[in-house]
Design a protein around this motif. Structure first.
Motif, PDB file in Angstrom:
ATOM      1  N   MET A 156      29.676  -7.925   1.361  1.00 42.20           N
ATOM      2  CA  MET A 156      28.753  -6.882   1.009  1.00 42.20           C
ATOM      3  C   MET A 156      27.361  -7.454   0.730  1.00 42.20           C
ATOM      4  N   LEU A 157      27.311  -8.589   0.074  1.00 43.96           N
ATOM      5  CA  LEU A 157      26.039  -9.223  -0.227  1.00 43.96           C
ATOM      6  C   LEU A 157      25.327  -9.670   1.050  1.00 43.96           C
ATOM      7  N   ILE A 158      26.098 -10.175   1.990  1.00 42.79           N
ATOM      8  CA  ILE A 158      25.504 -10.638   3.245  1.00 42.79           C
ATOM      9  C   ILE A 158      24.970  -9.466   4.063  1.00 42.79           C
ATOM     10  N   SER A 159      25.663  -8.339   4.065  1.00 43.03           N
ATOM     11  CA  SER A 159      25.164  -7.181   4.816  1.00 43.03           C
ATOM     12  C   SER A 159      23.880  -6.644   4.188  1.00 43.03           C
ATOM     13  N   GLY A 160      23.776  -6.690   2.867  1.00 43.87           N
ATOM     14  CA  GLY A 160      22.535  -6.283   2.207  1.00 43.87           C
ATOM     15  C   GLY A 160      21.389  -7.218   2.542  1.00 43.87           C
ATOM     16  N   PHE A 161      21.681  -8.521   2.579  1.00 41.68           N
ATOM     17  CA  PHE A 161      20.655  -9.504   2.941  1.00 41.68           C
ATOM     18  C   PHE A 161      20.213  -9.309   4.385  1.00 41.68           C
ATOM     19  N   ASN A 162      21.164  -9.028   5.275  1.00 43.96           N
ATOM     20  CA  ASN A 162      20.810  -8.784   6.676  1.00 43.96           C
ATOM     21  C   ASN A 162      19.972  -7.523   6.827  1.00 43.96           C
ATOM     22  N   SER A 163      20.259  -6.514   6.020  1.00 47.14           N
ATOM     23  CA  SER A 163      19.447  -5.292   6.044  1.00 47.14           C
ATOM     24  C   SER A 163      18.027  -5.573   5.578  1.00 47.14           C
ATOM     25  N   LEU A 164      17.891  -6.399   4.543  1.00 48.70           N
ATOM     26  CA  LEU A 164      16.565  -6.776   4.051  1.00 48.70           C
ATOM     27  C   LEU A 164      15.792  -7.545   5.122  1.00 48.70           C
ATOM     28  N   LEU A 165      16.456  -8.488   5.785  1.00 53.15           N
ATOM     29  CA  LEU A 165      15.805  -9.240   6.854  1.00 53.15           C
ATOM     30  C   LEU A 165      15.400  -8.333   8.010  1.00 53.15           C
ATOM     31  N   ALA A 166      16.224  -7.349   8.320  1.00 50.08           N
ATOM     32  CA  ALA A 166      15.891  -6.414   9.393  1.00 50.08           C
ATOM     33  C   ALA A 166      14.655  -5.597   9.028  1.00 50.08           C
ATOM     34  N   LEU A 167      14.557  -5.167   7.771  1.00 53.89           N
ATOM     35  CA  LEU A 167      13.373  -4.420   7.330  1.00 53.89           C
ATOM     36  C   LEU A 167      12.119  -5.291   7.348  1.00 53.89           C
ATOM     37  N   LEU A 168      12.240  -6.535   6.918  1.00 51.27           N
ATOM     38  CA  LEU A 168      11.093  -7.449   6.961  1.00 51.27           C
ATOM     39  C   LEU A 168      10.658  -7.718   8.396  1.00 51.27           C
ATOM     40  N   SER A 169      11.622  -7.869   9.277  1.00 56.53           N
ATOM     41  CA  SER A 169      11.321  -8.088  10.684  1.00 56.53           C
ATOM     42  C   SER A 169      10.609  -6.878  11.286  1.00 56.53           C
ATOM     43  N   LEU A 170      11.069  -5.688  10.944  1.00 52.82           N
ATOM     44  CA  LEU A 170      10.420  -4.466  11.416  1.00 52.82           C
ATOM     45  C   LEU A 170       8.994  -4.373  10.875  1.00 52.82           C
ATOM     46  N   GLY A 171       8.820  -4.726   9.614  1.00 48.50           N
ATOM     47  CA  GLY A 171       7.478  -4.719   9.024  1.00 48.50           C
ATOM     48  C   GLY A 171       6.540  -5.688   9.725  1.00 48.50           C
ATOM     49  N   MET A 172       7.049  -6.871  10.079  1.00 48.38           N
ATOM     50  CA  MET A 172       6.210  -7.850  10.784  1.00 48.38           C
ATOM     51  C   MET A 172       5.818  -7.341  12.165  1.00 48.38           C
ATOM     52  N   VAL A 173       6.740  -6.672  12.850  1.00 50.24           N
ATOM     53  CA  VAL A 173       6.437  -6.120  14.170  1.00 50.24           C
ATOM     54  C   VAL A 173       5.353  -5.047  14.059  1.00 50.24           C
ATOM     55  N   ILE A 174       5.499  -4.154  13.106  1.00 49.91           N
ATOM     56  CA  ILE A 174       4.518  -3.073  12.940  1.00 49.91           C
ATOM     57  C   ILE A 174       3.154  -3.648  12.580  1.00 49.91           C
ATOM     58  N   PHE A 175       3.119  -4.634  11.682  1.00 49.18           N
ATOM     59  CA  PHE A 175       1.872  -5.277  11.270  1.00 49.18           C
ATOM     60  C   PHE A 175       1.191  -5.940  12.473  1.00 49.18           C
ATOM     61  N   ALA A 176       1.968  -6.626  13.316  1.00 53.55           N
ATOM     62  CA  ALA A 176       1.414  -7.295  14.487  1.00 53.55           C
ATOM     63  C   ALA A 176       0.912  -6.287  15.519  1.00 53.55           C
ATOM     64  N   VAL A 177       1.618  -5.182  15.697  1.00 54.13           N
ATOM     65  CA  VAL A 177       1.189  -4.153  16.650  1.00 54.13           C
ATOM     66  C   VAL A 177      -0.122  -3.516  16.191  1.00 54.13           C
ATOM     67  N   VAL A 178      -0.248  -3.253  14.891  1.00 58.24           N
ATOM     68  CA  VAL A 178      -1.483  -2.679  14.355  1.00 58.24           C
ATOM     69  C   VAL A 178      -2.643  -3.657  14.548  1.00 58.24           C
ATOM     70  N   ALA A 179      -2.407  -4.937  14.272  1.00 56.61           N
ATOM     71  CA  ALA A 179      -3.454  -5.947  14.472  1.00 56.61           C
ATOM     72  C   ALA A 179      -3.846  -6.050  15.946  1.00 56.61           C
ATOM     73  N   LEU A 180      -2.863  -5.975  16.832  1.00 58.68           N
ATOM     74  CA  LEU A 180      -3.146  -6.011  18.271  1.00 58.68           C
ATOM     75  C   LEU A 180      -3.989  -4.813  18.686  1.00 58.68           C
ATOM     76  N   PHE A 181      -3.691  -3.648  18.130  1.00 53.42           N
ATOM     77  CA  PHE A 181      -4.485  -2.456  18.424  1.00 53.42           C
ATOM     78  C   PHE A 181      -5.934  -2.647  17.961  1.00 53.42           C
ATOM     79  N   PHE A 182      -6.122  -3.146  16.736  1.00 52.80           N
ATOM     80  CA  PHE A 182      -7.474  -3.372  16.224  1.00 52.80           C
ATOM     81  C   PHE A 182      -8.215  -4.415  17.059  1.00 52.80           C
ATOM     82  N   ALA A 183      -7.512  -5.449  17.498  1.00 48.01           N
ATOM     83  CA  ALA A 183      -8.144  -6.484  18.319  1.00 48.01           C
ATOM     84  C   ALA A 183      -8.568  -5.919  19.666  1.00 48.01           C
TER      85      ALA A 183
END
Length: 114
Positions: free
Chosen positions: A1-28
């Motif tokens: 259960m702890l590992i699935s929660g950690f994987n969910s957190l990593l998935a959310l962080l990964s999604l956040g990094m993708v969105i942040f990079a896409v926004v920066a690419l748009f501004f560039a």
């Protein structure tokens, strides 16, 4: 259960990094080429390539080291390059009219109740 929660957190962080990079690419991509030269920054093509590779790595590879390197490049663009481009393009001012003071209110200067 702890590992699935950690994987969910990593998935959310990964999604956040993708969105942040896409926004920066748009501004560039939205900034003018001559603004990069006027702000004395790397060229527009340089930033489009770096941020495009960052988006591709974030979407296609799950190599944390490459994702973190892309995150650093994205942060550098958003914190250093984008404000310089806005200042050169006339977009920097925080919504205030040019020539205004930091004590100006919505209806003019604040005089301290005098």
């Amino acid at each position: 259960m702890l590992i699935s929660g950690f994987n969910s957190l990593l998935a959310l962080l990964s999604l956040g990094m993708v969105i942040f990079a896409v926004v920066a690419l748009f501004f560039a991509a939205a900034a003018r080429e001559d603004a990069y030269r006027a702000a004395d920054k790397q060229t527009k093509m340089f930033w489009l390539i770096i941020l495009g590779v960052t988006v591709a790595v974030d979407l296609l590879l799950s190599m944390l080291f490459l994702q973190l390197a892309g995150l650093v490049a994205t942060i550098v663009f958003m914190v250093d390059v984008r404000p310089a481009l806005k200042a050169v393009s006339g977009g920097g001012g925080g919504g205030r009219r040019s020539g205004g003071s930091s004590s100006d209110g919505p209806y003019g200067p604040y005089n301290g109740g005098r």
